[in-house]
Design an enzyme around this catalytic site. Structure first.
Site: not given
Ligand code: PGA
Length: 251
Positions: A174, A235-236, A9-11, A214, A98, A168, A96
């Site tokens: 994050g 994500g990251g 997930n590149w966000k 994470s 967010e 998640e 998600h």
């Molecule tokens: P993260 O994000 O790996 O940066 O914690 C995961 C996500 O939100 O899908």
């Protein structure tokens, strides 16, 4: 058959040129990933068409990060599922945390979005997860149970058979704090039990449930070794080709 999936997930990261470069790096390294691991990347909307060209012919699949809750028409700024499909998306992330937190994503909207996606043959990666205060209050099972029942229990068994779930925990996204493999496995087993209760064992056993929060090369192996963890939503670490590939190699 339950599939092993590692999804990135590149966000809201990378320019189009940077995203194309990242996709090219992944294509160059894909042979290092075991053949039974399905790799998915979810770049921003603006990148989809260009990235689709880069990954075409490779075993990397394309996902969006969201979609509209209407089919088409006067919805300024929205992107419909048929647009995503025509851009090459086989998946879309939905729900998600967010989006739930910052953009008012509600369960009723998510039911609409999931049904629209499935109707177009686009598979939803549906996210659930509790906040830190909810876990500290011992409410994580109740919260996740409600997120599942308010959305997925509205689907038919045929629809549910095409949904991927991502657990998640919001406190792990994050933050660098990963759920322990025991914490993650406990929730994944709970999710599978809930799906089995509503849709039966066969659909529950065939549903891929990904862990996100994470997840990185150093902890992916232990997480993916758990019985009910079928991969990760990253994500990251998905923004670095080497890390993303290393996570996929953890199987
Ligand atoms: P993260 O994000 O790996 O940066 O914690 C995961 C996500 O939100 O899908």
């Amino acid at each position: 058959m339950r599939r092993k999936i590692v999804a990135g997930n590149w966000k809201m990261n990378t320019t189009v040129a940077e995203g194309v470069d990242l996709a090219k790096s992944l294509v160059a390294k894909i042979k290092e990933v075991p053949s039974d691991v399905n790799l998915i990347i979810a770049p921003p909307f603006t990148h989809l068409v260009s990235v689709a060209q880069v990954i075409s012919g490779s075993k990397i699949a394309l996902s969006a990060q969201n979609c509209a809750d209407e089919i088409k028409g006067a919805y300024t700024g929205e992107v419909s599922v048929s647009m995503l499909k025509s851009a090459g998306c086989a998946y879309t992330i939905l729900g998600h945390s967010e989006r739930r937190e910052y953009y008012g994503e509600t369960s009723s909207k998510l039911v609409k979005k999931i049904k629209l996606a499935l109707n177009e043959g686009v598979m939803p990666i549906f996210c659930v997860g509790e906040k830190l205060e909810e876990r500290n209050a011992g409410k994580h099972f109740v919260i996740i149970g409600a997120q599942l029942s308010e959305v997925l229990f509205e689907l038919t068994p045929e629809e549910m058979a095409h949904v991927v779930i991502a657990y998640e925990p919001v406190w792990a996204i994050g933050t660098g704090v990963t759920a322990t493999s025991e914490q993650a496995q406990e929730i994944h087993a709970f999710i599978r039990k809930e799906i089995a209760g509503r849709f039966g064992d066969s659909i529950a056993n065939d549903t891929s449930i990904l862990y996100g929060g994470s997840c990185k090369p150093s902890n992916a192996k232990e997480l993916f070794a758990c019985k009910d963890i079928d991969g990760g939503l990253i994500g990251g670490a998905a923004l670095k080709a080497d890390d993303f590939i290393a996570i996929a190699q953890s199987y």
